[in-house]
Design a protein around this motif. Structure first.
Motif, mmCIF file in Angstrom:
data_model
loop_
_atom_site.group_PDB
_atom_site.id
_atom_site.type_symbol
_atom_site.label_atom_id
_atom_site.label_comp_id
_atom_site.label_asym_id
_atom_site.label_seq_id
_atom_site.Cartn_x
_atom_site.Cartn_y
_atom_site.Cartn_z
ATOM 1 N N GLY A 125 0.906 -1.341 -0.042
ATOM 2 C CA GLY A 125 -0.010 -0.126 0.014
ATOM 3 C C GLY A 125 0.775 1.326 0.032
ATOM 4 O O GLY A 125 0.433 2.335 -0.273
ATOM 5 N N ALA A 126 2.158 1.148 0.223
ATOM 6 C CA ALA A 126 3.019 2.159 0.269
ATOM 7 C C ALA A 126 3.038 3.056 -0.983
ATOM 8 O O ALA A 126 3.289 4.120 -1.365
ATOM 9 C CB ALA A 126 4.321 2.037 0.757
ATOM 10 N N ALA A 127 2.591 2.280 -2.357
ATOM 11 C CA ALA A 127 2.707 2.753 -3.549
ATOM 12 C C ALA A 127 1.461 3.460 -3.883
ATOM 13 O O ALA A 127 1.636 4.375 -4.962
ATOM 14 C CB ALA A 127 2.517 1.699 -4.636
ATOM 15 N N ILE A 128 0.618 3.550 -3.099
ATOM 16 C CA ILE A 128 -0.477 4.592 -3.359
ATOM 17 C C ILE A 128 0.043 6.103 -3.059
ATOM 18 O O ILE A 128 0.916 6.442 -2.192
ATOM 19 C CB ILE A 128 -1.792 4.303 -2.062
ATOM 20 N N HIS A 129 -0.563 6.953 -4.058
ATOM 21 C CA HIS A 129 -0.266 8.128 -4.171
ATOM 22 C C HIS A 129 -1.474 8.943 -3.782
ATOM 23 O O HIS A 129 -1.471 9.609 -2.749
ATOM 24 C CB HIS A 129 0.270 8.834 -5.608
ATOM 25 N N HIS A 130 -2.676 8.623 -4.242
ATOM 26 C CA HIS A 130 -3.887 9.116 -3.739
ATOM 27 C C HIS A 130 -5.086 8.238 -4.550
ATOM 28 O O HIS A 130 -4.704 7.575 -5.613
ATOM 29 C CB HIS A 130 -4.147 10.643 -4.208
ATOM 30 N N ILE A 131 -6.240 8.443 -4.256
ATOM 31 C CA ILE A 131 -7.160 7.536 -4.746
ATOM 32 C C ILE A 131 -8.504 8.370 -4.909
ATOM 33 O O ILE A 131 -8.856 9.196 -4.127
ATOM 34 C CB ILE A 131 -7.639 6.418 -3.832
ATOM 35 N N ASP A 132 -9.155 8.484 -6.206
ATOM 36 C CA ASP A 132 -10.199 9.302 -6.551
ATOM 37 C C ASP A 132 -11.482 8.525 -6.627
ATOM 38 O O ASP A 132 -11.686 7.385 -7.092
ATOM 39 C CB ASP A 132 -9.943 10.091 -7.762
ATOM 40 N N VAL A 133 -12.550 8.805 -5.799
ATOM 41 C CA VAL A 133 -13.769 8.109 -5.775
ATOM 42 C C VAL A 133 -15.177 9.038 -6.427
ATOM 43 O O VAL A 133 -15.148 10.140 -6.067
ATOM 44 C CB VAL A 133 -14.280 7.869 -4.319
ATOM 45 N N CYS A 134 -15.600 8.494 -7.384
ATOM 46 C CA CYS A 134 -16.651 9.246 -8.300
ATOM 47 C C CYS A 134 -17.865 8.656 -7.858
ATOM 48 O O CYS A 134 -18.181 7.458 -7.966
ATOM 49 C CB CYS A 134 -16.227 9.143 -9.761
ATOM 50 N N VAL A 135 -18.855 9.622 -7.252
ATOM 51 C CA VAL A 135 -20.053 9.243 -7.025
ATOM 52 C C VAL A 135 -21.238 10.009 -7.638
ATOM 53 O O VAL A 135 -20.943 11.005 -7.992
ATOM 54 C CB VAL A 135 -20.425 9.253 -5.494
ATOM 55 N N GLU A 136 -22.431 9.565 -7.756
ATOM 56 C CA GLU A 136 -23.328 10.303 -8.629
ATOM 57 C C GLU A 136 -24.672 10.310 -7.633
ATOM 58 O O GLU A 136 -24.950 9.247 -7.070
ATOM 59 C CB GLU A 136 -23.970 9.526 -9.650
ATOM 60 N N GLU A 137 -25.290 11.534 -7.474
ATOM 61 C CA GLU A 137 -26.496 11.679 -6.810
ATOM 62 C C GLU A 137 -27.733 10.788 -7.427
ATOM 63 O O GLU A 137 -27.691 10.597 -8.648
ATOM 64 C CB GLU A 137 -27.088 12.931 -6.715
ATOM 65 N N VAL A 138 -28.373 9.971 -6.602
ATOM 66 C CA VAL A 138 -29.385 9.104 -7.166
ATOM 67 C C VAL A 138 -30.696 10.045 -6.781
ATOM 68 O O VAL A 138 -31.047 10.130 -5.586
ATOM 69 C CB VAL A 138 -29.522 7.842 -6.357
ATOM 70 N N PRO A 139 -31.683 10.416 -7.825
ATOM 71 C CA PRO A 139 -32.879 11.127 -7.454
ATOM 72 C C PRO A 139 -33.740 10.237 -6.591
ATOM 73 O O PRO A 139 -33.877 9.027 -6.918
ATOM 74 C CB PRO A 139 -33.320 11.487 -8.845
ATOM 75 N N LYS A 140 -34.340 10.920 -5.755
ATOM 76 C CA LYS A 140 -35.284 10.188 -4.833
ATOM 77 C C LYS A 140 -36.396 9.224 -5.725
ATOM 78 O O LYS A 140 -36.952 8.234 -5.238
ATOM 79 C CB LYS A 140 -35.950 10.976 -3.792
ATOM 80 N N GLU A 141 -37.001 10.179 -6.720
ATOM 81 C CA GLU A 141 -37.877 9.624 -7.389
ATOM 82 C C GLU A 141 -37.689 8.148 -8.252
ATOM 83 O O GLU A 141 -38.286 7.585 -8.947
ATOM 84 C CB GLU A 141 -38.426 10.506 -8.561
ATOM 85 N N GLN A 142 -36.263 8.086 -8.551
ATOM 86 C CA GLN A 142 -35.884 6.683 -9.159
ATOM 87 C C GLN A 142 -36.348 5.651 -8.158
ATOM 88 O O GLN A 142 -36.432 4.462 -8.582
ATOM 89 C CB GLN A 142 -34.692 6.766 -9.382
ATOM 90 N N GLY A 143 -36.415 5.663 -6.788
ATOM 91 C CA GLY A 143 -36.710 4.626 -5.907
ATOM 92 C C GLY A 143 -35.767 3.558 -5.844
ATOM 93 O O GLY A 143 -35.833 2.317 -5.893
ATOM 94 N N ALA A 144 -34.103 3.858 -6.250
ATOM 95 C CA ALA A 144 -33.303 2.815 -6.345
ATOM 96 C C ALA A 144 -33.136 2.232 -5.099
ATOM 97 O O ALA A 144 -33.196 2.861 -4.044
ATOM 98 C CB ALA A 144 -31.917 3.457 -6.748
ATOM 99 N N SER A 145 -32.777 0.904 -5.240
ATOM 100 C CA SER A 145 -32.687 0.233 -4.017
ATOM 101 C C SER A 145 -31.222 -0.135 -3.565
ATOM 102 O O SER A 145 -30.175 0.031 -4.545
ATOM 103 C CB SER A 145 -33.082 -1.148 -4.334
ATOM 104 N N THR A 146 -31.023 0.061 -2.604
ATOM 105 C CA THR A 146 -29.522 0.046 -1.931
ATOM 106 C C THR A 146 -29.014 -1.216 -2.165
ATOM 107 O O THR A 146 -29.515 -2.561 -1.986
ATOM 108 C CB THR A 146 -29.687 0.399 -0.373
ATOM 109 N N ALA A 147 -27.726 -1.423 -2.730
ATOM 110 C CA ALA A 147 -27.102 -2.586 -2.941
ATOM 111 C C ALA A 147 -27.108 -3.637 -1.486
ATOM 112 O O ALA A 147 -26.557 -3.212 -0.322
ATOM 113 C CB ALA A 147 -25.614 -2.495 -3.111
#
Length: 521
Positions: A473-495
């Motif tokens: 893990g010393a090889a890590i420089h940084h990590i980018d996490v890309c997330v998207e807002e889920v509109p409530k009307e979609q009613g998407a189920s949590t994994a």
């Protein structure tokens, strides 16, 4: 060879309570006059190299008979002992070693500590996990962050061993505001300052007076000391940037940093360069709980219908060089020793979190105290307490990702739709081939602006904010996490959470690669 010598080696960089005149040598320290942190009270073989339970009981019964209560943070699968063996003075708030807990657990433990200490002025609270450092420090700092007034370091003679008191008595007094840390030949003094930032000292905010009072109550930070905002401002992932930056507003009153410094100055030896709460995710949790107690948490933290979707994670790693190349190729596989990156996503057992939430509203102090803790008979802590809910695997990086000659980008995307609650904790564990690189916990609600339809966000984790980024893990420089807002009307189920069999079939046995050692453990 003395067993105390062996126990001292096991304690590492943590301070111990040593008093040869009374045959006391324990992995234990008074952080304040009324709060003790210690290592696990062990019996049997473990008692030869950790705190021997009978020695701990003798110490407590002699000094604080009938006036102490123990908060045990170890799951049953890790280090179990009966409450009866500690005179039925134990409350269990279990969560795994080297990890933060479900955030809902901390206010419940804090309420019980508050109720116990408020009962009588000579009562003592004792916190322990296995090593008495990371998890214990997380609860201790959470408790102190709940207070309207920040308690000072120990002032009573009882809180220091006899050799330490004698050593201090022979030193030239430097004036008011100096305290002793460490023990024996390693004892030193640090100055308690009223300035928000003091190099080498312990900063106590001017608006937070020191007190030895027994009246400890959970309350919001005084309005004069709070940073008032019109709408929620997200905080940074880490705490390395200056407190003047917008993502550090929760630290500007000095309370969080002062609490960390008080804990570290008492729990760690003066020669230690580590911080008492050194695991980045646990420090992040303390900032979360500070916002919760000061009623500055985002509204979506309390809204299970507010969700995000993980779109991708990109790992930026330093490539192996020189002698590392053949070893990396042998261990990891092809791609010049780079292997294929992948990430597992996990969260705590949903029923456990629901049960914790049902025990009280984490944003206030009105809920009933949960005497005896939340561990019960071990329904949730006789086995691993969190499970996988998703996996991301490698694809070719998109053209927009910038790399340099000394960084290699590993881009991973979910194998299936990966929707998570904005206000729930989750863990990302990073892998390169068969090698674990480290992990990071977060609660998205605290790091994202108010939800906007289908908006995407990129959260950057520098290496300093990855838990146990050591070895590969010393090889890590940084990590980018890309997330998207889920509109409530979609009613998407949590994994959904996977079963242990599903984890194994997906190659995500998360128990592997977690036998790590924390600094000072």
């Amino acid at each position: 060879m003395s067993l105390d010598y062996i126990r001292g080696i096991v304690s590492g960089k943590k301070a111990r309570y040593v008093d040869p005149d009374h045959a006391v040598d324990l992995d234990l320290v008074y952080v304040t006059d009324r709060i003790i942190i210690m290592g696990w009270p062990a019996s049997g073989w473990a008692g030869t190299y950790r705190n021997k339970k009978s020695d701990v009981l003798q110490f407590l019964d002699k000094r604080h008979e009938g006036k102490y209560w123990v908060w045990n943070l170890c799951p049953l699968y890790e280090n179990a002992y009966s409450s009866a063996s500690m005179h039925d003075r134990v409350s269990r708030y279990p969560f795994p070693d080297h990890h933060p807990p479900p955030l809902q657990l901390l206010p419940l433990a804090v309420r019980e500590m508050t109720g116990w200490l408020a009962g009588e002025s000579d009562r003592i609270a004792i916190i322990h996990c296995k090593a008495g450092k990371g998890r214990s420090g997380t609860l201790l700092c959470s408790y102190m962050l709940s207070l309207a007034e920040l308690p000072g370091p120990p002032g009573m003679e009882l809180s220091y061993s006899k050799p330490d008191r004698a050593k201090l008595a022979g030193r030239e007094r430097k004036g008011e505001g100096w305290i002793a840390v460490g023990h024996g030949n390693e004892i030193s003094e640090i100055q308690v300052s009223s300035e928000p930032e003091t190099e080498g000292g312990l900063a106590v905010p001017s608006q937070l007076s020191r007190t030895a009072s027994s009246a400890t109550t959970i309350s919001a930070t005084d309005s004069s000391a709070s940073i008032q905002v019109d709408s929620y401002q997200p905080i940074d992932i880490g705490d390395e940037t200056p407190i003047t930056s917008s993502g550090q507003y929760d630290r500007r009153d000095g309370k969080v940093d002062s609490v960390f410094k008080l804990h570290s100055s008492r729990r760690m030896k003066p020669s230690s360069t580590g911080r008492g709460v050194s695991i980045p995710s646990q420090r992040r949790w303390c900032r979360y709980v500070n916002l919760v107690f000061s009623q500055r948490a985002p509204a979506c933290y309390h809204d299970p219908a507010s969700k995000i979707r993980i779109k991708s994670i990109t790992l930026f790693l330093h490539p192996p060089t020189g002698w590392q190349k053949p070893i990396a190729k042998l261990v990891i596989g092809g791609d010049g020793g780079q292997g294929k990156a992948w990430v597992s996503i996990a969260r705590y057992d949903d029923e456990y979190v629901k049960e914790l939430a049902a025990k009280g509203d984490v944003s206030g102090s009105e809920a009933a105290i949960t005497w005896g803790g939340v561990g019960g008979e071990g329904k949730y802590d006789t086995h691993k307490m969190f499970r996988s809910c998703g996996k991301l695997t490698a694809v070719d990086p998109p053209s927009g990702i910038e790399t340099t000659d000394d960084l290699v980008a590993h881009h991973v995307v979910p194998t299936s739709d990966l929707v998570l609650e904005r206000g729930r904790e989750f863990r990302m564990k990073f892998h390169l081939g068969s090698l674990p690189l480290g992990w990071a916990w977060m609660i998205p609600a605290f790091h994202l602006p108010e939800p906007v339809h289908a908006q995407t966000h990129t959260l950057r984790f520098p290496k300093s904010q990855i838990d146990f980024a050591i070895g590969p893990g010393a090889a890590i420089h940084h990590i980018d996490v890309c997330v998207e807002e889920v509109p409530k009307e979609q009613g998407a189920s949590t994994a959904p959470l996977m079963s242990e069999r599903e984890e194994e079939e997906a190659g995500m046995d998360d128990g592997k690669g977690e036998k790590v050692k924390e600094d000072g453990e």
